[in-house]
Scaffold this motif. Structure first.
Motif, PDB file in Angstrom:
ATOM      1  N   LEU A 180     -11.508   7.365 -16.793  1.00 25.83           N
ATOM      2  CA  LEU A 180     -11.843   7.533 -15.395  1.00 25.83           C
ATOM      3  C   LEU A 180     -12.009   6.179 -14.707  1.00 25.83           C
ATOM      4  N   THR A 181     -12.579   5.239 -15.428  1.00 25.66           N
ATOM      5  CA  THR A 181     -12.723   3.887 -14.874  1.00 25.66           C
ATOM      6  C   THR A 181     -11.365   3.267 -14.562  1.00 25.66           C
ATOM      7  N   VAL A 182     -10.408   3.443 -15.520  1.00 25.45           N
ATOM      8  CA  VAL A 182      -9.058   2.913 -15.319  1.00 25.45           C
ATOM      9  C   VAL A 182      -8.385   3.600 -14.129  1.00 25.45           C
ATOM     10  N   LEU A 183      -8.536   4.938 -14.048  1.00 17.59           N
ATOM     11  CA  LEU A 183      -7.919   5.681 -12.939  1.00 17.59           C
ATOM     12  C   LEU A 183      -8.494   5.269 -11.591  1.00 17.59           C
ATOM     13  N   ASN A 184      -9.818   5.095 -11.560  1.00 19.83           N
ATOM     14  CA  ASN A 184     -10.447   4.694 -10.300  1.00 19.83           C
ATOM     15  C   ASN A 184      -9.953   3.325  -9.843  1.00 19.83           C
ATOM     16  N   LYS A 185      -9.834   2.403 -10.811  1.00 25.02           N
ATOM     17  CA  LYS A 185      -9.326   1.072 -10.467  1.00 25.02           C
ATOM     18  C   LYS A 185      -7.882   1.163  -9.978  1.00 25.02           C
ATOM     19  N   HIS A 186      -7.069   1.991 -10.684  1.00 26.52           N
ATOM     20  CA  HIS A 186      -5.671   2.165 -10.294  1.00 26.52           C
ATOM     21  C   HIS A 186      -5.572   2.737  -8.875  1.00 26.52           C
ATOM     22  N   GLU A 187      -6.456   3.704  -8.595  1.00 27.88           N
ATOM     23  CA  GLU A 187      -6.443   4.310  -7.260  1.00 27.88           C
ATOM     24  C   GLU A 187      -6.849   3.296  -6.195  1.00 27.88           C
ATOM     25  N   ASP A 188      -7.850   2.474  -6.494  1.00 26.38           N
ATOM     26  CA  ASP A 188      -8.293   1.459  -5.533  1.00 26.38           C
ATOM     27  C   ASP A 188      -7.174   0.458  -5.245  1.00 26.38           C
ATOM     28  N   ASP A 189      -6.437   0.050  -6.316  1.00 30.13           N
ATOM     29  CA  ASP A 189      -5.332  -0.915  -6.140  1.00 30.13           C
ATOM     30  C   ASP A 189      -4.256  -0.347  -5.233  1.00 30.13           C
ATOM     31  N   ILE A 190      -3.924   0.925  -5.452  1.00 28.35           N
ATOM     32  CA  ILE A 190      -2.848   1.538  -4.653  1.00 28.35           C
ATOM     33  C   ILE A 190      -3.285   1.699  -3.205  1.00 28.35           C
ATOM     34  N   LYS A 191      -4.548   2.100  -2.995  1.00 28.35           N
ATOM     35  CA  LYS A 191      -5.027   2.239  -1.620  1.00 28.35           C
ATOM     36  C   LYS A 191      -5.022   0.891  -0.910  1.00 28.35           C
ATOM     37  N   HIS A 192      -5.336  -0.172  -1.651  1.00 27.95           N
ATOM     38  CA  HIS A 192      -5.280  -1.513  -1.066  1.00 27.95           C
ATOM     39  C   HIS A 192      -3.852  -1.862  -0.641  1.00 27.95           C
ATOM     40  N   MET A 193      -2.886  -1.530  -1.508  1.00 28.74           N
ATOM     41  CA  MET A 193      -1.474  -1.807  -1.187  1.00 28.74           C
ATOM     42  C   MET A 193      -1.028  -0.966   0.003  1.00 28.74           C
ATOM     43  N   LEU A 194      -1.463   0.306   0.046  1.00 32.13           N
ATOM     44  CA  LEU A 194      -1.114   1.160   1.193  1.00 32.13           C
ATOM     45  C   LEU A 194      -1.652   0.568   2.492  1.00 32.13           C
ATOM     46  N   SER A 195      -2.849   0.013   2.417  1.00 39.19           N
ATOM     47  CA  SER A 195      -3.424  -0.613   3.610  1.00 39.19           C
ATOM     48  C   SER A 195      -2.587  -1.812   4.043  1.00 39.19           C
ATOM     49  N   ASP A 196      -2.157  -2.635   3.052  1.00 35.32           N
ATOM     50  CA  ASP A 196      -1.305  -3.792   3.351  1.00 35.32           C
ATOM     51  C   ASP A 196       0.001  -3.354   3.988  1.00 35.32           C
ATOM     52  N   ILE A 197       0.602  -2.297   3.417  1.00 34.68           N
ATOM     53  CA  ILE A 197       1.894  -1.808   3.926  1.00 34.68           C
ATOM     54  C   ILE A 197       1.738  -1.293   5.339  1.00 34.68           C
ATOM     55  N   THR A 198       0.643  -0.552   5.584  1.00 33.13           N
ATOM     56  CA  THR A 198       0.402  -0.009   6.932  1.00 33.13           C
ATOM     57  C   THR A 198       0.269  -1.148   7.947  1.00 33.13           C
ATOM     58  N   GLN A 199      -0.481  -2.189   7.584  1.00 30.31           N
ATOM     59  CA  GLN A 199      -0.664  -3.322   8.492  1.00 30.31           C
ATOM     60  C   GLN A 199       0.653  -4.052   8.723  1.00 30.31           C
ATOM     61  N   THR A 200       1.413  -4.272   7.626  1.00 30.14           N
ATOM     62  CA  THR A 200       2.711  -4.964   7.738  1.00 30.14           C
ATOM     63  C   THR A 200       3.674  -4.169   8.595  1.00 30.14           C
ATOM     64  N   THR A 201       3.669  -2.830   8.413  1.00 28.84           N
ATOM     65  CA  THR A 201       4.543  -1.974   9.222  1.00 28.84           C
ATOM     66  C   THR A 201       4.212  -2.120  10.695  1.00 28.84           C
ATOM     67  N   ALA A 202       2.933  -2.153  11.005  1.00 28.18           N
ATOM     68  CA  ALA A 202       2.521  -2.311  12.409  1.00 28.18           C
ATOM     69  C   ALA A 202       2.981  -3.656  12.960  1.00 28.18           C
ATOM     70  N   ASP A 203       2.835  -4.713  12.150  1.00 27.19           N
ATOM     71  CA  ASP A 203       3.268  -6.046  12.596  1.00 27.19           C
ATOM     72  C   ASP A 203       4.769  -6.091  12.824  1.00 27.19           C
ATOM     73  N   VAL A 204       5.535  -5.509  11.897  1.00 23.38           N
ATOM     74  CA  VAL A 204       7.001  -5.518  12.015  1.00 23.38           C
ATOM     75  C   VAL A 204       7.450  -4.697  13.215  1.00 23.38           C
ATOM     76  N   ARG A 205       6.751  -3.564  13.444  1.00 23.03           N
ATOM     77  CA  ARG A 205       7.129  -2.716  14.595  1.00 23.03           C
ATOM     78  C   ARG A 205       6.994  -3.503  15.902  1.00 23.03           C
ATOM     79  N   LYS A 206       5.978  -4.382  15.988  1.00 25.44           N
ATOM     80  CA  LYS A 206       5.806  -5.197  17.190  1.00 25.44           C
ATOM     81  C   LYS A 206       6.962  -6.164  17.386  1.00 25.44           C
ATOM     82  N   LEU A 207       7.540  -6.623  16.273  1.00 30.81           N
ATOM     83  CA  LEU A 207       8.626  -7.607  16.368  1.00 30.81           C
ATOM     84  C   LEU A 207       9.961  -6.989  16.746  1.00 30.81           C
TER      85      LEU A 207
END
Length: 828
Positions: A180-207
């Motif tokens: 469960l500890t490994v899964l929770n860490k894995h989930e946190d990493d992916i959510k962090h990447m999703l946040s990065d992708i969402t922000q990058t998508t917003a930045d690219v859309r502006k360009l």
């Protein structure tokens, strides 16, 4: 306060006060209505740049010439420049492209990144994230079953085994906690990447819709980082294995839990998307851009660190990093003092090389060298770094009998071995000959196997796709493949040192062409930069050449037929037919000795007639890329364009009179013109958006390229961008390159004609052949792109051939002045 400029008033033209002007001068910073554009452009004292109001501010002023606009982009210096900069020593020998093309390319890249983020990368991460709660549910369900099995078996053992039961359940809980500890860490990493992708998508859309040159040029894509998907968790959950009850051996017989197994599986692939790189086809004539002389006995391998910095290896133990502008940057000696067998640059920019003597693969970080792989029983040769960051190493065995193989490494760990095909037959040779390796854009693995006289290509899984043993027409000639590389279009390039040439194949092994015109001497090493410029290391000359194989369309080769023949004849109502220009393969414009321009359809006949704006006869006609007709009127010194039935005067000359005209492949206009004084040599002027941007009049020695005064001068741009002028007074065809530098003069072939060369109309075809009408000799000369005579068409009843054009199928149209006919001739 000027009420006309108050906040309550609408925007007005700065010249006539017309409200809501749609145009804007990016140089003078004034607003213009359409009616005032011509008046503003007539101010010849300074340069102007008229753009739609919405595009204002899109032009960049030159840093070196403040009155000039940066219309070009220097690929070597990576900066915007003006036309005047092209003649400076700073940019001598550099390659220039239109800045609008760079902006379009960057905007297209931004758009593609946005599409990839929204359509592929983000949904894939969402899919992976949504699978984690399912894994958690399966975890509880599976572990509950195991706990139940343990309880049932424990009841059979009664109190004697209570201690054992508690111990096993405790172990199980601990495993669950770890997972469960490994899964929770894995989930946190992916959510962090999703946040990065969402922000990058917003930045690219502006360009995407931004006209800010600075922001768009500074854009750096992160899609490559996001394409490498997160690691996949593979879990082997514990199970319970009951044993028969034995009171004396209760603990041993009760059973045990299997170990919890958590595997983190890195994706050995990158997310593949549907879009591809922009189309880049092969140019007709590859050309050398830069040469670097090395101090080596011979240059063996070359590898791009960036578009400006390259690593070069030779037959010694020194590896050197060169900059194309500044020369040698640094030298590094191999760790063992042995010669490196091959090298490559990793995704992070580090240099990795193989050492056959001590059987190692080594990586250079700054000036520190680390051995990352040491082989036993195998000797490494070729190496490449893949798009996913793995290393591919080609190697042969000590015994020289075991077949060679390719091994994929993630870090220092072997994760794949490729040696045999599906039928158990060896893919590679076994004699220890040199083998170079490259990963293609489609993830195929390409090996140049000198010992097998072949290039062997397998897919990412190691399955054979094809073998290339040289061009089919040269099967009797040995193929000795050397260095190998691939480009952005998944084309494969192979050095053929024995024949001093480069083979180019498509991704499926189909031969496309040779590069054999760049004076290559024993080419060995190859690599391409991000712009698909090819770097070639030559062993004999100890040089590194940079050539350009890609840009414009490279058509399939055609051959002239033995007997050209007439396909169709069109009889006109002119007293005589002078000029002809193809609107498409079925519709052609014709003009003769009067002021009427006529559009004919080959099947339906006359489509429409248009009278020139001034009532004077037109001197020459051409069709633009957009399908409009442009014609010259020497009497009132104008160049005019016909849009539907409206005629606009787009160029008015002072002191000069236009004659020949043509539309270029990039949409510009070339006009041949002569001076009123009949003393000044004629010239060719290039217009972009009807603004002069280039004048061609003299060669490098200051001698005039063209004759004086008004005599027929017709003009055509060749497929290789040469400018070809038929100069009747000089009895010659004069050809210069795109920059206006003299290439050659063709004065006819005396043995083929009875009278002196009498050139009139001129055109070019898909093979870059030049066709010239010879009026007095009643025929057509065909010359290759370098001015070499190919043949003379004199069998199609031509009496006074005048105007020429070719359609997209290379059918030739000839306006025959004397017979007032247009003849369609097949010569391929």
């Amino acid at each position: 306060m000027d009420l006309r400029r108050s906040a309550q008033d609408v925007l007005r033209c700065d010249l006539c006060e017309t409200p809501v002007p749609p145009m804007y001068c990016d140089i003078c910073h004034i607003h213009l209505c359409k009616a005032c554009v011509g008046e503003h452009l007539s101010e010849f004292a300074k340069e102007h740049k008229i753009v739609p109001f919405e595009k204002r501010g899109s032009s960049t002023k030159c840093l070196n010439h403040s009155s000039k606009i940066c219309e070009l982009y220097c690929e070597q210096c990576d900066i915007p420049i003006c036309v005047q900069c092209t003649s400076s020593t700073e940019h001598q020998g550099h390659t220039f492209v239109y800045i609008v093309n760079i902006l379009e390319k960057q905007n297209a890249a931004v758009q593609r990144d946005l599409q990839e983020l929204e359509r592929f990368i983000f949904p894939k991460y969402q899919e992976i994230s949504s699978n984690i709660p399912v894994q958690k549910a399966n975890l509880n369900k599976s572990l509950q079953k195991v706990a139940s099995d343990i309880s049932k078996h424990g009841e059979e053992m009664h109190r004697e085994i209570d201690v054992i039961i508690k111990k096993l359940k405790s172990d199980l809980d601990e495993m669950a906690s770890k997972y469960l500890t490994v899964l929770n860490k894995h989930e946190d990493d992916i959510k962090h990447m999703l946040s990065d992708i969402t922000q990058t998508t917003a930045d690219v859309r502006k360009l995407v819709n931004s006209d800010d040159v600075g922001l768009v040029s500074a854009y750096k894509s992160r899609n490559a980082e996001f394409r490498k998907l997160p690691p996949k968790l593979t879990v082997t959950l514990p199970s319970f294995s009951p044993q028969k009850t034995d009171k004396h051996q209760m603990f041993e017989q009760f059973g045990s839990l299997s170990e919890l197994s958590i595997e983190i599986e890195e994706h050995n692939y990158t997310l593949r998307t549907e879009h591809s790189t922009p189309e880049r086809s092969l140019i007709d004539v590859p050309q050398i851009i830069t040469e670097i002389n090395t101090d080596y006995t011979y240059a063996a391998t070359v590898c791009c660190r960036s578009d400006e910095d390259i690593w070069i290896r030779c037959n010694g133990n020194i590896l050197r990093l060169y900059n194309l502008q500044r020369g040698l940057l640094k030298s590094i000696k191999t760790r063992s003092n042995h010669c490196a067998a091959d090298f490559a640059v990793t995704r992070s920019g580090d240099l990795v090389y193989t050492d056959a003597q001590n059987r190692s693969v080594n990586i250079v970080k700054n000036k520190e060298i680390q051995t990352v792989i040491t082989l036993l029983g195998w000797i490494p040769c070729g190496v490449c770094s893949t798009s996913s960051g793995d290393l591919l190493v080609a190697m042969h065995n000590d015994d020289w009998e075991t077949r060679s193989k390719v091994v994929r490494y993630s870090g220092s760990t072997e994760i794949q071995s490729i040696q045999f095909n599906e039928n158990g037959k060896a893919l590679y040779s076994s004699d220890g000959c040199t083998q170079y390796i490259s990963e293609n854009r489609n993830l195929d693995i390409c090996v140049s196997d000198f010992g097998a006289y072949a290039v062997v290509v397998v897919n990412q899984a190691g399955k054979l796709r094809f073998t290339y043993k040289g061009h089919p027409s040269t099967t009797k000639v040995s193929f000795y493949p050397g260095g190998i590389t691939t480009d952005s279009r998944s084309r494969i390039l192979i050095a053929d040192s024995d024949k001093n040439r480069i083979h180019i194949l498509d991704q499926d092994g189909q031969f496309l062409r040779y590069i054999d015109n760049c004076g290559l001497r024993e080419p060995i090493g190859l690599c391409v930069d991000s712009r698909d410029n090819l770097f070639v290391a030559e062993s004999e000359t100890c040089k590194k050449n940079t050539t350009t194989p890609s840009s414009e369309h490279y058509p399939p080769e055609k051959y002239l037929i033995d007997v050209p023949h007439i396909i169709k004849e069109i009889k006109t109502d002119f007293q005589y037919a002078e000029n002809v220009s193809c609107l498409n393969d079925e519709d052609i414009w014709i003009h003769g000795n009067d002021n009427i321009l006529i559009l004919y359809n080959l099947q339906r006949g006359l489509l429409k007639s248009i009278q020139t704006k001034s009532g004077n006869r037109a001197d020459d006609v051409a069709v633009t890329r957009s399908g409009d007709l442009v014609y010259t009127d020497k009497t009132n010194r104008t160049v005019n364009i016909v849009k539907n039935k409206d005629i606009q005067t787009v160029i008015t000359l002072q002191g000069w009179r236009p004659c020949g005209v043509c539309s270029t492949s990039c949409g510009e206009i070339l006009v041949a013109m002569y001076n009123n004084d009949w003393k000044t040599p004629s010239k060719v002027v290039r217009y972009s958006d009807f603004t002069e941007k280039q004048s061609i009049q003299y060669n490098d020695n200051g001698q005039a390229l063209y004759s004086l005064g008004y005599y027929f001068k017709y003009i055509s741009e060749n497929k290789n961008l040469d400018i070809c002028v038929s100069d009747w007074k000089a009895s010659a065809v004069v050809v210069v390159n795109q920059a206006g530098q003299f290439r050659f003069t063709y004065t006819g072939l005396p043995s083929s004609t009875k009278k002196p060369f009498d050139p009139f109309g001129i055109t070019t075809d898909s093979q870059s052949h030049i066709l010239i009408a010879d009026l007095d000799n009643h025929g057509i000369h065909i010359v290759d792109r370098d001015g070499h005579f190919l043949r003379f068409i004199d069998n199609c009843h031509l009496e006074e051939p005048f105007g020429l054009c070719v359609d997209t199928n290379d059918n030739l149209f000839v306006a025959d002045k004397k017979t007032y006919k247009v003849k369609k001739i097949q010569y391929y």
